[in-house]
Design a protein around this motif. Structure first.
Motif: not given
Length: 76
Positions: A71-76
């Motif tokens: 999820c963090a990678a997709q938000a970046a």
């Protein structure tokens, strides 16, 4: 990312809704085997993370860490 775990069988299967769709399942297929982390929808299941964990709680933590990193990678 905490997931909302439901115990289907304390010795064999726990599941939580996946962030987008489907379920994340922490399960094992025998009382002496390690726990696996899978993703499933009706009629289909696949490994989410390769490997085995010694207990359900360790597998749940690994699943939550994996979901949070994706999820963090997709938000970046």
């Amino acid at each position: 990312m905490p997931l909302n775990w439901e115990c289907l069988d304390p010795d064999y299967c726990h599941r939580a809704p996946a962030p987008l769709f489907g379920n994340i399942r922490v399960e094992r297929h025998g009382s002496t085997r390690g726990w696996s982390i899978n993703w499933s929808v009706p009629g289909y299941s696949a490994s989410l993370i390769a490997g085995e964990w010694p207990d359900a709680e360790a597998a749940k933590r690994a699943a939550e860490t994996h979901v949070a990193s994706v999820c963090a990678a997709q938000a970046a």
